[in-house]
Write a protein that holds these residues in place. Structure first.
Motif, PDB file in Angstrom:
ATOM      1  N   ALA A 209     102.457  55.961  63.753  1.00 37.20           N
ATOM      2  CA  ALA A 209     102.877  57.200  64.412  1.00 37.20           C
ATOM      3  C   ALA A 209     104.288  57.562  63.973  1.00 37.20           C
ATOM      4  N   TRP A 210     104.540  58.879  63.898  1.00 38.09           N
ATOM      5  CA  TRP A 210     105.842  59.391  63.468  1.00 38.09           C
ATOM      6  C   TRP A 210     106.298  60.450  64.465  1.00 38.09           C
TER       7      TRP A 210
ATOM      8  N   HIS B 262      96.191  61.813  57.631  1.00 43.48           N
ATOM      9  CA  HIS B 262      96.041  62.980  58.495  1.00 43.48           C
ATOM     10  C   HIS B 262      96.291  62.635  59.965  1.00 43.48           C
ATOM     11  N   VAL B 263      96.888  63.562  60.676  1.00 39.80           N
ATOM     12  CA  VAL B 263      97.178  63.386  62.106  1.00 39.80           C
ATOM     13  C   VAL B 263      95.894  63.552  62.909  1.00 39.80           C
ATOM     14  N   ASP B 264      95.671  62.616  63.853  1.00 43.57           N
ATOM     15  CA  ASP B 264      94.530  62.775  64.752  1.00 43.57           C
ATOM     16  C   ASP B 264      94.936  62.736  66.216  1.00 43.57           C
TER      17      ASP B 264
ATOM     18  N   ILE C 240      97.190  68.467  64.702  1.00 46.21           N
ATOM     19  CA  ILE C 240      96.065  67.616  64.311  1.00 46.21           C
ATOM     20  C   ILE C 240      95.452  68.142  63.016  1.00 46.21           C
ATOM     21  N   GLY C 241      95.302  67.260  62.028  1.00 44.47           N
ATOM     22  CA  GLY C 241      94.792  67.632  60.720  1.00 44.47           C
ATOM     23  C   GLY C 241      95.880  67.767  59.667  1.00 44.47           C
ATOM     24  N   SER C 242      97.153  67.889  60.071  1.00 42.26           N
ATOM     25  CA  SER C 242      98.250  67.957  59.098  1.00 42.26           C
ATOM     26  C   SER C 242      98.433  66.596  58.433  1.00 42.26           C
TER      27      SER C 242
ATOM     28  N   ALA D  41     100.399  60.886  65.598  1.00 42.13           N
ATOM     29  CA  ALA D  41      99.746  59.618  65.244  1.00 42.13           C
ATOM     30  C   ALA D  41      98.712  59.886  64.145  1.00 42.13           C
ATOM     31  N   LEU D  42      98.722  59.033  63.121  1.00 43.96           N
ATOM     32  CA  LEU D  42      97.811  59.211  61.990  1.00 43.96           C
ATOM     33  C   LEU D  42      96.445  58.599  62.276  1.00 43.96           C
TER      34      LEU D  42
END
Length: 275
Positions: free
Chosen positions: A240-241, A260-262, A205-207, A253-254
């Motif tokens: 999402a990736w 950013h991923v959340d 999360i945050g990447s 999931a962005l």
């Protein structure tokens, strides 16, 4: 007939008489002047012999035989060989050098510190996919508190776990066993930096999406978790990736910014319904 050799005074008288006879005969037989040198040499030689006889008595005349003892042969000198040090034929063995211990890039795992937990295809920190729900959530309880008010369809289906400053966790279960885990943060939190557990590559999360693509070249779009928002506020926003690991899939999931991923998901939780 007396065969004993003369001794003492008799010997001396004999020797004197012999000297006189020799000198008289030498005078009578004096050679011509040209041969004088030769005769003189003979006389001198005879006198020398007689002189030796006076000193050594019967030995000079041969009357008393004496054994001749050869001088002792010189002892051979034994020279100790000088020992020249030679190089050892033993092979030179290089001492092994100590291999430096690589500096860890992650903190050691600590059950009470979620920032040290690792996300893989089948584990989210201490929670393992397929494990008995009660046992897995007991381990989780060291760092989190069970937020019963936010359970999804009851604790036996989707139990919610909260901790200040960390993502909220939901542990999904079926038939008493864990089938999936997801972690999420409210909108905008992920944009402020990485928070909570991460993968072995340090992502979570945050990447950003670019960081995910660099770390996971096989990253593909996961349509199951793509949010259905029209129009999209930015390219790939609310999408999402996912990447496949040797232990299963991990989905990222962005957030609202589409960068950013959340939300991070492992296991099979798509299509879950309380009905």
């Amino acid at each position: 007939m007396n065969t004993e050799p003369p001794q003492g005074d008799d010997l001396q008288q004999m020797l004197v008489s012999m000297k006189q006879n020799v000198l008289a005969r030498a005078e009578l037989d004096r050679p011509a002047p040209k041969r004088r040198g030769r005769r003189a040499g003979i006389v001198i030689g005879i006198i020398a012999v007689l002189g030796i006889g006076v000193g050594s008595g019967a030995v000079a005349l041969g009357m008393v035989p004496q054994p001749f003892t050869a001088a002792p042969a010189p002892s051979p000198t034994v020279t100790e060989p000088t020992q020249t040090p030679t190089k050892s034929s033993a092979p030179v063995v290089n001492e092994p050098t100590a291999t430096p211990t690589p500096t860890p890039t992650r903190k050691p795992f600590a059950l009470d510190d979620p920032s040290t937990w690792t996300i893989s295809g089948n584990e989210f920190g201490p929670v393992a996919i397929g494990g008995e729900t009660g046992a897995e959530t007991d381990d989780l309880g060291v760092a989190y508190q069970h937020d019963r008010a936010n359970d999804v369809c009851g604790p036996e289906f989707g139990s919610s776990w909260a901790r200040d400053g960390q993502p909220t966790l939901i542990v999904w279960s079926a038939n008493g066993r864990v089938i999936g885990v997801n972690a999420w943060v409210p909108p905008g939190v992920g944009e402020r930096g990485v928070v909570g557990p991460t993968t072995s590559s340090g992502l979570g999360i945050g990447s950003t999406l670019d960081e995910l693509r660099e770390a996971y070249p096989d990253l593909v779009d996961d349509p199951v978790y793509t949010k259905d928002v029209e129009p999209l506020p930015a390219p790939d926003a609310y999408t999402a990736w996912k990447t496949e690991t040797d232990t299963g899939w991990i989905t990222f999931a962005l957030g609202e910014d589409g960068v950013h991923v959340d939300n991070v998901v492992i296991g099979e939780i798509s299509g879950i319904s309380c009905d």
